[in-house]
Design a protein around this motif. Structure first.
Motif, PDB file in Angstrom:
ATOM      1  N   LEU A   1      61.631  66.090  85.232  1.00 11.33           N
ATOM      2  CA  LEU A   1      62.912  66.795  85.129  1.00 11.33           C
ATOM      3  C   LEU A   1      63.030  67.534  83.800  1.00 11.33           C
ATOM      4  O   LEU A   1      63.587  68.649  83.751  1.00 11.33           O
ATOM      5  N   LYS A   2      62.527  66.940  82.725  1.00 11.69           N
ATOM      6  CA  LYS A   2      62.551  67.644  81.442  1.00 11.69           C
ATOM      7  C   LYS A   2      61.673  68.886  81.495  1.00 11.69           C
ATOM      8  O   LYS A   2      62.017  69.935  80.919  1.00 11.69           O
ATOM      9  N   GLU A   3      60.547  68.789  82.167  1.00 12.19           N
ATOM     10  CA  GLU A   3      59.677  69.950  82.299  1.00 12.19           C
ATOM     11  C   GLU A   3      60.367  71.041  83.113  1.00 12.19           C
ATOM     12  O   GLU A   3      60.270  72.238  82.782  1.00 12.19           O
ATOM     13  N   GLN A   4      61.055  70.660  84.173  1.00 11.33           N
ATOM     14  CA  GLN A   4      61.778  71.642  84.974  1.00 11.33           C
ATOM     15  C   GLN A   4      62.899  72.298  84.174  1.00 11.33           C
ATOM     16  O   GLN A   4      63.178  73.485  84.355  1.00 11.33           O
ATOM     17  N   TRP A   5      63.511  71.525  83.290  1.00  9.76           N
ATOM     18  CA  TRP A   5      64.598  72.073  82.486  1.00  9.76           C
ATOM     19  C   TRP A   5      64.077  72.912  81.322  1.00  9.76           C
ATOM     20  O   TRP A   5      64.768  73.787  80.801  1.00  9.76           O
ATOM     21  N   GLY A   6      62.839  72.647  80.914  1.00 14.05           N
ATOM     22  CA  GLY A   6      62.259  73.357  79.779  1.00 14.05           C
ATOM     23  C   GLY A   6      62.328  72.576  78.489  1.00 14.05           C
ATOM     24  O   GLY A   6      62.187  73.152  77.397  1.00 14.05           O
ATOM     25  N   ASP A   7      62.510  71.273  78.588  1.00 15.31           N
ATOM     26  CA  ASP A   7      62.581  70.410  77.409  1.00 15.31           C
ATOM     27  C   ASP A   7      61.202  69.813  77.171  1.00 15.31           C
ATOM     28  O   ASP A   7      60.691  69.056  77.997  1.00 15.31           O
ATOM     29  N   PRO A   8      60.550  70.119  76.044  1.00 15.16           N
ATOM     30  CA  PRO A   8      59.198  69.600  75.797  1.00 15.16           C
ATOM     31  C   PRO A   8      59.168  68.180  75.241  1.00 15.16           C
ATOM     32  O   PRO A   8      58.091  67.634  74.997  1.00 15.16           O
ATOM     33  N   ASP A   9      60.318  67.587  75.029  1.00 11.59           N
ATOM     34  CA  ASP A   9      60.375  66.246  74.444  1.00 11.59           C
ATOM     35  C   ASP A   9      60.138  65.194  75.522  1.00 11.59           C
ATOM     36  O   ASP A   9      61.040  64.470  75.927  1.00 11.59           O
ATOM     37  N   PHE A  10      58.898  65.099  75.962  1.00  8.31           N
ATOM     38  CA  PHE A  10      58.563  64.161  77.026  1.00  8.31           C
ATOM     39  C   PHE A  10      58.509  62.731  76.488  1.00  8.31           C
ATOM     40  O   PHE A  10      58.123  62.502  75.336  1.00  8.31           O
ATOM     41  N   PRO A  11      58.860  61.757  77.316  1.00 11.04           N
ATOM     42  CA  PRO A  11      58.794  60.359  76.863  1.00 11.04           C
ATOM     43  C   PRO A  11      57.352  59.883  76.757  1.00 11.04           C
ATOM     44  O   PRO A  11      56.485  60.316  77.527  1.00 11.04           O
ATOM     45  N   ALA A  12      57.113  59.002  75.825  1.00 10.10           N
ATOM     46  CA  ALA A  12      55.777  58.426  75.680  1.00 10.10           C
ATOM     47  C   ALA A  12      55.568  57.362  76.743  1.00 10.10           C
ATOM     48  O   ALA A  12      56.474  56.597  77.061  1.00 10.10           O
ATOM     49  N   LYS A  13      54.364  57.332  77.301  1.00  7.36           N
ATOM     50  CA  LYS A  13      54.046  56.313  78.299  1.00  7.36           C
ATOM     51  C   LYS A  13      53.954  54.947  77.632  1.00  7.36           C
ATOM     52  O   LYS A  13      53.447  54.832  76.521  1.00  7.36           O
ATOM     53  N   LYS A  14      54.462  53.956  78.335  1.00  4.30           N
ATOM     54  CA  LYS A  14      54.405  52.591  77.830  1.00  4.30           C
ATOM     55  C   LYS A  14      53.171  51.902  78.368  1.00  4.30           C
ATOM     56  O   LYS A  14      52.905  51.908  79.556  1.00  4.30           O
ATOM     57  N   HIS A  15      52.405  51.320  77.460  1.00  4.28           N
ATOM     58  CA  HIS A  15      51.181  50.641  77.837  1.00  4.28           C
ATOM     59  C   HIS A  15      51.352  49.142  77.610  1.00  4.28           C
ATOM     60  O   HIS A  15      51.939  48.706  76.620  1.00  4.28           O
ATOM     61  N   ALA A  16      50.862  48.376  78.546  1.00  5.93           N
ATOM     62  CA  ALA A  16      50.894  46.928  78.431  1.00  5.93           C
ATOM     63  C   ALA A  16      49.472  46.401  78.431  1.00  5.93           C
ATOM     64  O   ALA A  16      48.562  47.030  79.015  1.00  5.93           O
ATOM     65  N   PRO A  17      49.222  45.283  77.799  1.00  2.84           N
ATOM     66  CA  PRO A  17      47.852  44.735  77.771  1.00  2.84           C
ATOM     67  C   PRO A  17      47.445  44.242  79.144  1.00  2.84           C
ATOM     68  O   PRO A  17      48.268  43.944  80.006  1.00  2.84           O
ATOM     69  N   GLY A  18      46.141  44.148  79.349  1.00  6.00           N
ATOM     70  CA  GLY A  18      45.627  43.540  80.565  1.00  6.00           C
ATOM     71  C   GLY A  18      45.664  44.414  81.795  1.00  6.00           C
ATOM     72  O   GLY A  18      45.661  43.904  82.922  1.00  6.00           O
ATOM     73  N   GLY A  19      45.670  45.733  81.644  1.00 11.03           N
ATOM     74  CA  GLY A  19      45.666  46.608  82.804  1.00 11.03           C
ATOM     75  C   GLY A  19      46.916  46.501  83.636  1.00 11.03           C
ATOM     76  O   GLY A  19      46.860  46.412  84.868  1.00 11.03           O
ATOM     77  N   ILE A  20      48.078  46.525  82.991  1.00 11.82           N
ATOM     78  CA  ILE A  20      49.359  46.366  83.678  1.00 11.82           C
ATOM     79  C   ILE A  20      50.198  47.607  83.453  1.00 11.82           C
ATOM     80  O   ILE A  20      50.316  48.090  82.341  1.00 11.82           O
ATOM     81  N   VAL A  21      50.770  48.148  84.542  1.00 12.12           N
ATOM     82  CA  VAL A  21      51.712  49.253  84.460  1.00 12.12           C
ATOM     83  C   VAL A  21      53.093  48.664  84.632  1.00 12.12           C
ATOM     84  O   VAL A  21      53.379  48.022  85.649  1.00 12.12           O
ATOM     85  N   LEU A  22      53.953  48.877  83.649  1.00 14.59           N
ATOM     86  CA  LEU A  22      55.277  48.254  83.673  1.00 14.59           C
ATOM     87  C   LEU A  22      56.226  48.960  84.632  1.00 14.59           C
ATOM     88  O   LEU A  22      56.099  50.130  84.888  1.00 14.59           O
TER      89      LEU A  22
END
Length: 319
Positions: free
Chosen positions: A298-319
């Protein structure tokens, strides 16, 4: 959500060590009483345990299959939220049109509020479904759990809206009400035609459907009788195994009975850990990752380049 093909032994040990300790102590005790001290010669025929093993395997297979269906339905619901969110931003940007140049700034401000308020809705729905932290039986936080607070939405709402939002019993639904009010305001101003108003309202209703379907899974637990009796049956099965093998195998009955018990224990845990996909656990639907995907799109569609950073968890886990 786990994405690694191989689970870490520490994770498996965390959820199974108590049961495995019981299986080990029981198998050792049966062997010592039967062979070493020769004071207890209780022996169960193999045919008896084979019938129980077959019935238990079918029961656990049914439980695991239905638990996975709940997990997969939850993932499909949030997949549709990703799609409709992109459609919402596109419709807001392209369908709400000012009648003259003098109204362009007001329309731009309205579009901004509606696009960013939807980002707040997505994060709010994530928190609403997960509530707060989940805790295990000992009151300790589950491993790999992440903070889950409504403060994540503050950046997308004006202060007055956020103040009221945090005091609502159903915060995501309140945001949808605000979106509906802004749609009506745009229609009254002449920025939306009848057709465009209806199309935007239809998309807004889809967000209600996503929330309602998610709440149905969240608030309707997997039938408790399946979860309870599966644990009971696994316990009974594991408790009988040493008595089946000790007569013929002696000390070898210890590792064999433990191994078989471990297999059935894991089958039960797979279903138990998959049946409630919105509990903020490492096996659940990755609501945080999906929320951040929607925010980025949605930020890209609006033209906002302030994208959120992806959150990484240990052990191959997507939160």
């Amino acid at each position: 959500m786990l994405i690694r093909r191989n689970l870490k032994f520490s994770v498996i040990f965390y959820y199974t060590w108590k049961s495995m300790l019981y299986y080990l102590l029981l198998a050792v005790a049966v062997y010592l009483l039967h062979d070493y001290f020769a004071i207890w010669k209780l022996h169960i025929p193999f045919t008896a345990i084979s019938a129980l093993s077959t019935a238990l395997a079918i029961f656990l297979g049914f439980k695991t299959s239905n638990a996975y269906e709940r997990w997969w339905e939850a993932r499909q619901i949030w997949g549709s939220l990703v799609n409709y969110s992109r459609a919402w931003a596109r419709q807001v940007i392209t369908m709400i049109i000012p009648e003259g140049q003098a109204q362009a700034a007001a329309v731009k401000d309205l579009q901004y509020r509606m696009v960013y308020r939807h980002m707040a809705f997505v994060h709010a729905l994530r928190v609403f479904l997960r509530k707060k932290h989940t805790y295990n039986e000992q009151g300790q936080e589950e491993i790999y759990e992440e903070p889950n607070e409504y403060s994540d939405t503050a950046a997308f709402l004006i202060p007055a809206e956020y103040h009221l939002f945090t005091r609502k019993h159903n915060p995501p639904n309140y945001l949808l009400e605000l979106q509906g009010e802004d749609l009506r305001r745009a229609y009254d101003q002449g920025w939306l035609t009848d057709f465009r108003f209806v199309k935007l309202e239809e998309t807004l209703v889809e967000f209600n459907n996503v929330q309602g379907r998610s709440e149905r899974i969240k608030n309707t637990p997997f039938p408790r009788q399946y979860s309870f009796f599966s644990r009971v049956f696994v316990f009974i099965h594991a408790s009988l195994l040493p008595f089946v093998f000790v007569e013929e195998l002696g000390w070898a009955s210890i590792p064999i009975s433990i191994t078989i018990s471990f297999v059935f224990l894991c089958l039960d845990l797979i279903g138990e850990r998959s049946e409630d996909p919105f509990e903020n656990r490492l096996e659940d639907v990755p609501l945080t990752a999906l929320s951040l995907t929607i925010e980025t799109n949605l930020k890209e569609q609006w033209g906002d380049p302030d994208f959120p950073a992806k959150k990484h968890a240990p052990g191959g886990i997507v939160l």
